[in-house]
Write a protein that holds these residues in place. Structure first.
Motif, PDB file in Angstrom:
ATOM      1  N   ASP A 101      13.877 -16.743  48.348  1.00  0.00           N
ATOM      2  CA  ASP A 101      15.309 -15.803  47.876  1.00  0.00           C
ATOM      3  C   ASP A 101      14.737 -14.217  48.020  1.00  0.00           C
ATOM      4  O   ASP A 101      14.207 -14.268  46.944  1.00  0.00           O
ATOM      5  CB  ASP A 101      16.182 -16.119  46.885  1.00  0.00           C
ATOM      6  CG  ASP A 101      16.910 -15.370  46.820  1.00  0.00           C
ATOM      7  OD1 ASP A 101      17.324 -14.763  48.459  1.00  0.00           O
ATOM      8  OD2 ASP A 101      18.331 -15.399  46.111  1.00  0.00           O
ATOM      9  N   PRO A 102      14.709 -14.102  49.127  1.00  0.00           N
ATOM     10  CA  PRO A 102      14.065 -12.457  48.653  1.00  0.00           C
ATOM     11  C   PRO A 102      14.899 -11.848  48.549  1.00  0.00           C
ATOM     12  O   PRO A 102      14.302 -10.351  47.851  1.00  0.00           O
ATOM     13  CB  PRO A 102      14.032 -12.231  50.659  1.00  0.00           C
ATOM     14  CG  PRO A 102      14.499 -13.247  51.178  1.00  0.00           C
ATOM     15  CD  PRO A 102      14.677 -14.176  49.925  1.00  0.00           C
ATOM     16  N   ASP A 103      16.211 -11.721  47.591  1.00  0.00           N
ATOM     17  CA  ASP A 103      17.260 -10.902  47.724  1.00  0.00           C
ATOM     18  C   ASP A 103      16.490 -11.143  45.918  1.00  0.00           C
ATOM     19  O   ASP A 103      17.816 -11.420  45.356  1.00  0.00           O
ATOM     20  CB  ASP A 103      18.570 -11.301  48.186  1.00  0.00           C
ATOM     21  CG  ASP A 103      18.729 -11.033  49.274  1.00  0.00           C
ATOM     22  OD1 ASP A 103      18.336  -9.800  50.066  1.00  0.00           O
ATOM     23  OD2 ASP A 103      19.203 -11.862  50.075  1.00  0.00           O
ATOM     24  N   ALA A 104      16.596 -12.105  45.738  1.00  0.00           N
ATOM     25  CA  ALA A 104      16.000 -12.693  44.292  1.00  0.00           C
ATOM     26  C   ALA A 104      15.742 -11.582  42.909  1.00  0.00           C
ATOM     27  O   ALA A 104      14.983 -10.539  43.289  1.00  0.00           O
ATOM     28  CB  ALA A 104      15.319 -13.972  43.634  1.00  0.00           C
ATOM     29  N   LYS A 105      16.994 -11.141  41.702  1.00  0.00           N
ATOM     30  CA  LYS A 105      16.535 -10.267  41.378  1.00  0.00           C
ATOM     31  C   LYS A 105      16.716 -10.564  39.770  1.00  0.00           C
ATOM     32  O   LYS A 105      17.257 -11.678  39.404  1.00  0.00           O
ATOM     33  CB  LYS A 105      18.196  -9.706  41.202  1.00  0.00           C
ATOM     34  CG  LYS A 105      18.586  -9.224  42.124  1.00  0.00           C
ATOM     35  CD  LYS A 105      19.617  -8.022  42.366  1.00  0.00           C
ATOM     36  CE  LYS A 105      19.460  -7.705  43.991  1.00  0.00           C
ATOM     37  NZ  LYS A 105      19.962  -6.604  44.818  1.00  0.00           N
TER      38      LYS A 105
END
Length: 122
Positions: free
Chosen positions: A118-122
């Motif tokens: 998930d490239p949007d992982a934070k």
């Protein structure tokens, strides 16, 4: 289908380990995080196609071994499946900009990880 996607190798000496694996298997290393002593390596299969990727960092505790990560479409779904099957799984941990992971243990005490990209992982 879930499949192996990453291998994490702990080391006492990063330079020595990089030299060993690059000379032995022609693996290449890059350092994606300038402020972290962690390298990503690439492998190739016997036909020269891209193989499983991996990472190499400092050993965090005595006896820490290689960890294999299995890519899954939904971390939460597989955490539940693992627990229902008698295994153990940690809560999801973010790797910012890359995805989420959970450290798991099967019914025989073997440690492995699961990974959801998930490239949007934070």
């Amino acid at each position: 289908m879930a499949t192996f996607v990453h291998i994490d190798i702990p080391t006492e000496d990063l330079e020595r380990s990089k030299k060993f694996y690059s000379e032995l298997f022609d693996w290449t290393f890059e350092k994606p995080f300038p402020d972290m002593d962690y390298y990503i390596f690439t492998t190739k299969d016997l036909e020269g196609n891209e193989g499983i990727a991996g990472g190499m960092g400092n050993r965090e505790e005595p006896g820490q071994g290689v960890t294999n990560f299995i890519g899954v479409p939904s971390l939460n779904e597989y955490i539940k499946k693992i627990k229902d099957a008698g295994g153990q799984a940690s809560e999801p941990m973010p790797v910012p900009g890359w995805g989420y992971l959970s450290m798991c243990e099967d019914t025989e005490g073997n440690i492995f990880g699961i990974w959801e990209e998930d490239p949007d992982a934070k």
